[in-house]
Design a protein around this motif. Structure first.
Motif, PDB file in Angstrom:
ATOM      1  N   GLN A 199       0.843  -1.184   0.000  1.00 37.69           N
ATOM      2  CA  GLN A 199       0.000   0.000   0.000  1.00 37.69           C
ATOM      3  C   GLN A 199       0.884   1.242   0.000  1.00 37.69           C
ATOM      4  N   ILE A 200       0.654   2.127  -0.931  1.00 36.27           N
ATOM      5  CA  ILE A 200       1.405   3.370  -0.980  1.00 36.27           C
ATOM      6  C   ILE A 200       0.669   4.399  -0.139  1.00 36.27           C
ATOM      7  N   ASP A 201       1.388   5.047   0.751  1.00 42.18           N
ATOM      8  CA  ASP A 201       0.799   6.094   1.568  1.00 42.18           C
ATOM      9  C   ASP A 201       0.906   7.419   0.820  1.00 42.18           C
ATOM     10  N   TYR A 202      -0.136   7.739   0.047  1.00 39.17           N
ATOM     11  CA  TYR A 202      -0.121   8.958  -0.746  1.00 39.17           C
ATOM     12  C   TYR A 202      -0.113  10.212   0.130  1.00 39.17           C
ATOM     13  N   HIS A 203      -0.553  10.096   1.360  1.00 38.82           N
ATOM     14  CA  HIS A 203      -0.583  11.245   2.252  1.00 38.82           C
ATOM     15  C   HIS A 203       0.812  11.766   2.569  1.00 38.82           C
ATOM     16  N   SER A 204       1.818  10.922   2.419  1.00 40.97           N
ATOM     17  CA  SER A 204       3.179  11.348   2.709  1.00 40.97           C
ATOM     18  C   SER A 204       3.856  11.972   1.480  1.00 40.97           C
ATOM     19  N   LEU A 205       3.213  11.863   0.313  1.00 34.06           N
ATOM     20  CA  LEU A 205       3.777  12.415  -0.913  1.00 34.06           C
ATOM     21  C   LEU A 205       3.189  13.795  -1.191  1.00 34.06           C
ATOM     22  N   PRO A 206       3.968  14.699  -1.772  1.00 30.38           N
ATOM     23  CA  PRO A 206       3.389  15.995  -2.133  1.00 30.38           C
ATOM     24  C   PRO A 206       2.462  15.846  -3.337  1.00 30.38           C
ATOM     25  N   PHE A 207       1.364  16.558  -3.318  1.00 28.50           N
ATOM     26  CA  PHE A 207       0.434  16.584  -4.439  1.00 28.50           C
ATOM     27  C   PHE A 207       0.689  17.877  -5.196  1.00 28.50           C
ATOM     28  N   MET A 208       0.799  17.783  -6.507  1.00 30.88           N
ATOM     29  CA  MET A 208       1.067  18.952  -7.324  1.00 30.88           C
ATOM     30  C   MET A 208      -0.208  19.371  -8.048  1.00 30.88           C
ATOM     31  N   ILE A 209      -0.492  20.675  -8.000  1.00 29.31           N
ATOM     32  CA  ILE A 209      -1.588  21.240  -8.773  1.00 29.31           C
ATOM     33  C   ILE A 209      -1.097  22.559  -9.350  1.00 29.31           C
ATOM     34  N   TRP A 210      -1.111  22.653 -10.674  1.00 31.78           N
ATOM     35  CA  TRP A 210      -0.586  23.800 -11.425  1.00 31.78           C
ATOM     36  C   TRP A 210       0.829  24.165 -10.973  1.00 31.78           C
ATOM     37  N   GLY A 211       1.619  23.131 -10.698  1.00 30.10           N
ATOM     38  CA  GLY A 211       3.023  23.322 -10.374  1.00 30.10           C
ATOM     39  C   GLY A 211       3.303  23.667  -8.928  1.00 30.10           C
ATOM     40  N   LYS A 212       2.267  23.763  -8.116  1.00 30.19           N
ATOM     41  CA  LYS A 212       2.439  24.088  -6.703  1.00 30.19           C
ATOM     42  C   LYS A 212       2.237  22.817  -5.870  1.00 30.19           C
ATOM     43  N   SER A 213       3.081  22.650  -4.862  1.00 24.79           N
ATOM     44  CA  SER A 213       3.038  21.458  -4.022  1.00 24.79           C
ATOM     45  C   SER A 213       2.052  21.647  -2.867  1.00 24.79           C
ATOM     46  N   TYR A 214       1.240  20.617  -2.628  1.00 22.58           N
ATOM     47  CA  TYR A 214       0.261  20.640  -1.541  1.00 22.58           C
ATOM     48  C   TYR A 214       0.389  19.374  -0.702  1.00 22.58           C
ATOM     49  N   LYS A 215       0.096  19.498   0.564  1.00 21.74           N
ATOM     50  CA  LYS A 215      -0.028  18.336   1.438  1.00 21.74           C
ATOM     51  C   LYS A 215      -1.439  17.789   1.223  1.00 21.74           C
ATOM     52  N   LEU A 216      -1.575  16.483   1.200  1.00 21.70           N
ATOM     53  CA  LEU A 216      -2.864  15.851   0.929  1.00 21.70           C
ATOM     54  C   LEU A 216      -3.598  15.508   2.214  1.00 21.70           C
ATOM     55  N   GLU A 217      -4.865  15.888   2.254  1.00 24.96           N
ATOM     56  CA  GLU A 217      -5.774  15.480   3.335  1.00 24.96           C
ATOM     57  C   GLU A 217      -7.034  14.926   2.679  1.00 24.96           C
ATOM     58  N   THR A 218      -7.385  13.680   2.994  1.00 24.71           N
ATOM     59  CA  THR A 218      -8.595  13.080   2.444  1.00 24.71           C
ATOM     60  C   THR A 218      -9.652  12.972   3.540  1.00 24.71           C
ATOM     61  N   ILE A 219     -10.889  13.298   3.160  1.00 28.37           N
ATOM     62  CA  ILE A 219     -11.993  13.303   4.119  1.00 28.37           C
ATOM     63  C   ILE A 219     -13.189  12.610   3.484  1.00 28.37           C
ATOM     64  N   LYS A 220     -13.623  11.519   4.088  1.00 29.52           N
ATOM     65  CA  LYS A 220     -14.817  10.827   3.594  1.00 29.52           C
ATOM     66  C   LYS A 220     -16.027  11.697   3.927  1.00 29.52           C
ATOM     67  N   TYR A 221     -16.847  11.963   2.899  1.00 29.98           N
ATOM     68  CA  TYR A 221     -17.942  12.911   3.040  1.00 29.98           C
ATOM     69  C   TYR A 221     -19.035  12.504   2.066  1.00 29.98           C
ATOM     70  N   ASN A 222     -20.160  13.209   2.065  1.00 37.75           N
ATOM     71  CA  ASN A 222     -21.246  12.835   1.162  1.00 37.75           C
ATOM     72  C   ASN A 222     -21.181  13.547  -0.188  1.00 37.75           C
ATOM     73  N   VAL A 223     -20.103  14.286  -0.447  1.00 35.43           N
ATOM     74  CA  VAL A 223     -19.936  15.023  -1.695  1.00 35.43           C
ATOM     75  C   VAL A 223     -18.503  14.860  -2.189  1.00 35.43           C
ATOM     76  N   ASP A 224     -18.335  14.736  -3.511  1.00 37.94           N
ATOM     77  CA  ASP A 224     -16.995  14.747  -4.100  1.00 37.94           C
ATOM     78  C   ASP A 224     -16.600  16.198  -4.334  1.00 37.94           C
ATOM     79  N   LYS A 225     -15.506  16.616  -3.715  1.00 37.15           N
ATOM     80  CA  LYS A 225     -15.098  18.010  -3.812  1.00 37.15           C
ATOM     81  C   LYS A 225     -13.621  18.115  -3.455  1.00 37.15           C
ATOM     82  N   VAL A 226     -12.911  19.037  -4.100  1.00 34.44           N
ATOM     83  CA  VAL A 226     -11.516  19.297  -3.775  1.00 34.44           C
ATOM     84  C   VAL A 226     -11.385  20.768  -3.424  1.00 34.44           C
TER      85      VAL A 226
END
Length: 159
Positions: A16-43
């Motif tokens: 299992q890869i722990d994606y939470h420990s990897l930086p997430f890139m969006i438009w070239g900017k690095s973000y820390k990832l937080e996932t939250i189970k919820y009733n809507v898909d949203k970023v």
């Protein structure tokens, strides 16, 4: 081969890869990832954190987000390069954004369709612009076309 390597293969498949420990890139900017189970898909991008709210699978939610990010950039790219397309008699009938595994973009020149990889939203926007422009030029697939005989136009909009 399989009989001799069953244990190795099982370890790789179960890893299992722990994606939470990897930086997430969006438009070239690095973000820390937080996932939250919820009733809507949203970023939501806030400060240095990418919050992914998801119903079933956060990767699906994130993939939709990337596709929408690329889609939001298309009108400005089309406007920016419209004069190049028109002056070279190039036509784009349809643009599709999808997750691709082996290409950043492609073109179905006979139909004048362009396909763009949604993962381009992870990188600096100049890459999306480049792939869009290259794919646009590729819509001309006539064998006797002057665009195929000569190099693509070097003119690019300023600004």
């Amino acid at each position: 081969f399989l009989d001799n390597n069953v244990n190795k293969i099982e370890k790789i498949m179960n890893k299992q890869i722990d994606y939470h420990s990897l930086p997430f890139m969006i438009w070239g900017k690095s973000y820390k990832l937080e996932t939250i189970k919820y009733n809507v898909d949203k970023v939501v991008l806030m400060d240095e954190v990418c919050y992914i709210y998801y119903k079933n699978d956060y990767q699906t939610s994130f993939d939709k987000f990337l596709k929408n990010e690329v889609k939001k950039e298309l009108p400005s790219l089309i406007e920016k390069y419209n004069y190049v397309l028109e002056n070279n008699n190039l036509e784009i009938r349809k643009i599709t954004i999808k997750k691709m595994t082996s290409r950043w973009g492609s073109c179905v020149c006979s139909k004048k369709f362009i396909n763009l990889n949604s993962n381009l939203a992870k990188y600096d926007p100049i890459y999306l612009e480049y792939v869009f422009f290259q794919s646009s030029l590729s819509t001309d697939c006539m064998k006797d076309s002057p665009h195929k005989q000569a190099p693509p136009p070097r003119v690019a909009p300023q600004g």
